[in-house]
Design a protein around this motif. Structure first.
Motif, PDB file in Angstrom:
ATOM      1  N   GLU A  49      38.167  37.929  40.827  1.00 41.27           N
ATOM      2  CA  GLU A  49      37.785  38.963  39.909  1.00 41.27           C
ATOM      3  C   GLU A  49      38.338  40.163  40.438  1.00 41.27           C
ATOM      4  O   GLU A  49      37.716  40.780  41.398  1.00 41.27           O
ATOM      5  CB  GLU A  49      36.322  38.606  39.558  1.00 41.27           C
ATOM      6  CG  GLU A  49      35.692  39.547  38.403  1.00 41.27           C
ATOM      7  CD  GLU A  49      34.215  39.484  38.207  1.00 41.27           C
ATOM      8  OE1 GLU A  49      33.830  39.838  37.086  1.00 41.27           O
ATOM      9  OE2 GLU A  49      33.640  38.498  38.804  1.00 41.27           O
ATOM     10  N   LYS A  68      31.813  34.628  37.119  1.00 39.25           N
ATOM     11  CA  LYS A  68      31.893  36.078  36.599  1.00 39.25           C
ATOM     12  C   LYS A  68      30.733  36.797  37.818  1.00 39.25           C
ATOM     13  O   LYS A  68      29.908  35.990  37.826  1.00 39.25           O
ATOM     14  CB  LYS A  68      31.687  36.336  35.353  1.00 39.25           C
ATOM     15  CG  LYS A  68      32.671  36.158  34.423  1.00 39.25           C
ATOM     16  CD  LYS A  68      33.778  37.001  34.390  1.00 39.25           C
ATOM     17  CE  LYS A  68      33.573  38.475  33.608  1.00 39.25           C
ATOM     18  NZ  LYS A  68      34.484  39.423  33.837  1.00 39.25           N
ATOM     19  N   THR A  69      31.058  37.932  37.991  1.00 41.90           N
ATOM     20  CA  THR A  69      30.017  38.795  38.852  1.00 41.90           C
ATOM     21  C   THR A  69      29.021  39.307  37.651  1.00 41.90           C
ATOM     22  O   THR A  69      29.392  39.935  36.775  1.00 41.90           O
ATOM     23  CB  THR A  69      30.427  39.752  39.671  1.00 41.90           C
ATOM     24  OG1 THR A  69      31.555  39.010  40.369  1.00 41.90           O
ATOM     25  CG2 THR A  69      29.429  40.433  40.483  1.00 41.90           C
ATOM     26  N   ASP A  70      27.513  39.046  37.865  1.00 35.59           N
ATOM     27  CA  ASP A  70      26.729  39.653  36.835  1.00 35.59           C
ATOM     28  C   ASP A  70      26.071  41.192  37.438  1.00 35.59           C
ATOM     29  O   ASP A  70      26.753  41.749  38.414  1.00 35.59           O
ATOM     30  CB  ASP A  70      25.305  38.642  36.924  1.00 35.59           C
ATOM     31  CG  ASP A  70      24.658  38.531  37.954  1.00 35.59           C
ATOM     32  OD1 ASP A  70      24.677  39.396  39.006  1.00 35.59           O
ATOM     33  OD2 ASP A  70      23.763  37.634  38.218  1.00 35.59           O
ATOM     34  N   GLN A  75      27.451  36.171  41.665  1.00 39.89           N
ATOM     35  CA  GLN A  75      28.542  35.305  40.931  1.00 39.89           C
ATOM     36  C   GLN A  75      27.755  34.237  40.174  1.00 39.89           C
ATOM     37  O   GLN A  75      27.085  33.298  40.726  1.00 39.89           O
ATOM     38  CB  GLN A  75      29.631  34.816  41.970  1.00 39.89           C
ATOM     39  CG  GLN A  75      30.414  35.775  42.372  1.00 39.89           C
ATOM     40  CD  GLN A  75      31.813  35.147  43.136  1.00 39.89           C
ATOM     41  OE1 GLN A  75      31.691  34.400  43.942  1.00 39.89           O
ATOM     42  NE2 GLN A  75      32.833  35.902  42.819  1.00 39.89           N
ATOM     43  N   ILE A  78      30.800  30.255  34.979  1.00 39.84           N
ATOM     44  CA  ILE A  78      30.977  30.325  33.390  1.00 39.84           C
ATOM     45  C   ILE A  78      31.501  29.197  32.853  1.00 39.84           C
ATOM     46  O   ILE A  78      31.440  28.921  31.761  1.00 39.84           O
ATOM     47  CB  ILE A  78      31.348  31.816  33.004  1.00 39.84           C
ATOM     48  CG1 ILE A  78      32.983  31.965  33.514  1.00 39.84           C
ATOM     49  CG2 ILE A  78      30.568  32.831  33.338  1.00 39.84           C
ATOM     50  CD1 ILE A  78      33.675  33.293  32.876  1.00 39.84           C
ATOM     51  N   SER A  99      40.110  38.540  35.486  1.00 40.14           N
ATOM     52  CA  SER A  99      38.876  38.727  34.582  1.00 40.14           C
ATOM     53  C   SER A  99      37.912  37.838  35.430  1.00 40.14           C
ATOM     54  O   SER A  99      36.598  37.977  35.162  1.00 40.14           O
ATOM     55  CB  SER A  99      38.989  38.333  33.172  1.00 40.14           C
ATOM     56  OG  SER A  99      39.301  36.871  32.983  1.00 40.14           O
ATOM     57  N   ALA A 100      38.226  36.971  36.346  1.00 45.72           N
ATOM     58  CA  ALA A 100      36.945  36.098  36.924  1.00 45.72           C
ATOM     59  C   ALA A 100      37.723  35.759  38.175  1.00 45.72           C
ATOM     60  O   ALA A 100      38.743  35.750  38.638  1.00 45.72           O
ATOM     61  CB  ALA A 100      36.688  34.953  35.946  1.00 45.72           C
ATOM     62  N   THR A 101      36.587  35.012  38.919  1.00 44.09           N
ATOM     63  CA  THR A 101      37.195  34.642  40.231  1.00 44.09           C
ATOM     64  C   THR A 101      37.268  32.790  39.938  1.00 44.09           C
ATOM     65  O   THR A 101      36.458  32.346  39.318  1.00 44.09           O
ATOM     66  CB  THR A 101      35.935  34.629  41.315  1.00 44.09           C
ATOM     67  OG1 THR A 101      36.198  36.098  41.589  1.00 44.09           O
ATOM     68  CG2 THR A 101      36.357  33.918  42.651  1.00 44.09           C
TER      69      THR A 101
END
Length: 184
Positions: A49, A68-70, A75, A78, A99-101
């Protein structure tokens, strides 16, 4: 990650990949020229991400988590993806960072496409490019529809508890462990 296939094997794999189903064999050979088959172990990060995306992946076997990181820096899973899933394609659409890992959960095989070379192939062969962009648009549209549905559930007012116990047919709880995405 290690490369494990010849060009003809990659062509065969691409022919069986839904993303490339609309391409002719000649068009698939062009895509195969910028592709390699890689394999790896559970726990490998395919995308980070916020980092530039230089490779796209199409999972041939194995499973991966999309995280996703909040706001707290943790992490959060999702989505879970598997065979046939494409990761990294959003960067092709908007030329932005990941946009994400994406982390593999099992040993895997994936087709790896060099982003810059793949864009060049699509520019050199406009009919091929149109077919791929159309598929990416469908994938993105499906994901947006799913996200909109989840957002609608999240934003809905709480249901009144009528003293009934939860049933197996109740909708999934947002934040519950991820289930396999229909796009995988």
């Amino acid at each position: 990650m290690e490369s494990t296939a010849s060009l003809s094997q990659i062509v065969d794999l691409l022919e069986d990949t839904p993303l490339f189903a609309d391409l002719s064999r000649a068009e698939i050979v062009h895509v195969a020229s910028v592709c390699r088959l890689v394999e790896g172990l559970a726990g490998e990060r395919l995308l980070w991400e916020g980092e530039p995306v230089r490779k796209l992946y199409v999972l041939q076997c194995g499973d991966a988590s999309v995280l996703k990181t909040d706001d707290a820096g943790q992490q959060v899973v999702i989505s879970a993806v598997g065979q046939g899933a494409v990761v990294g394609e959003m960067s092709l659409l908007d030329n932005s960072s990941a946009s994400a890992t994406v982390v593999t959960q099992t040993p895997f095989h994936a087709l790896e496409l060099d982003r810059a070379a793949f864009l060049q192939v699509m520019e050199n062969y406009p009919a091929l490019g149109f077919k791929v962009w159309r598929k990416f648009a469908r994938i993105t549209s499906l994901r947006l529809r799913m996200a909109s549905g989840l957002l609608a559930e999240y934003m809905a007012p709480p249901r009144r508890d009528l003293g009934l116990s939860a049933q197996a047919t109740d909708p999934p709880v947002l934040g519950a462990p991820a289930t396999r995405s229909p796009l995988s």
